[in-house]
Design an enzyme around this catalytic site. Sequence first.
Site, PDB file in Angstrom:
ATOM      1  N   SER A  10      -4.388  -1.603   1.767  1.00 57.71           N
ATOM      2  CA  SER A  10      -5.005  -0.865   0.587  1.00 57.71           C
ATOM      3  C   SER A  10      -3.387  -0.592  -0.327  1.00 57.71           C
ATOM      4  CB  SER A  10      -5.401   0.287   1.158  1.00 57.71           C
ATOM      5  OG  SER A  10      -6.780   0.104   1.860  1.00 57.71           O
ATOM      6  N   THR A  11      -2.552  -0.539   0.336  1.00 64.47           N
ATOM      7  CA  THR A  11      -1.380   0.034  -0.717  1.00 64.47           C
ATOM      8  C   THR A  11      -0.415  -1.097  -0.514  1.00 64.47           C
ATOM      9  OG1 THR A  11      -0.225   1.370   1.003  1.00 64.47           O
ATOM     10  CG2 THR A  11      -1.989   2.494  -0.456  1.00 64.47           C
TER      11      THR A  11
END
Length: 193
Positions: A10-11
Amino acid sequence: MRQVGYARVSTTDQNLDLQQIALRAAGCVRIYTDEGISGANFERPGLAAVLDELRPGDTFVVWRLDRLGRSLVDLIKLISELGERRIEFRSLSEAIDTSSSGGRLLFHLLAAMAEFERSLISERTRAGMAAARARGRQIGRRPALTGEQRREARLALANGSASVETIAEKHGIHPRTLLRVLKVDVAGQEAAR
């Protein structure tokens, strides 16, 4: 039969190494990735590329279901579409493998749970809307113009004192919205006759 993997974080601070090691150990010949993209978004370049490459007889492999997406409904839809293309699906952590009877059973149980969840949400929404109506609340978007504003607009257009653009700007709406609202009024009046 090729196994093609997909990994996502996600990051950009997170690392894909653990997923890629597991996918290679599972026999994936290629691994597509997405970094810094939420699982809620199914529009991802890496996912689009892997789905484009997969051919009948291939197996699409992920480390965990949540790496593919967060919405159970969207996951079920995607895995069903793969099945229609004769592409198997495998999730390593959840031990789902649609090429086995047990894996297909688990997938169908998940699909049934997703359908049940959709039904519950729909029932709750309808009950909430009925309760709001009973309390006298309007459901849906507020009208673009009040009845008085519509009457003023029709009068201004009829006597030529203002243009559609001027009236729309005065009320903070788009000219097409104004025309649509006035057209609905005319259609309603004709139906009432």
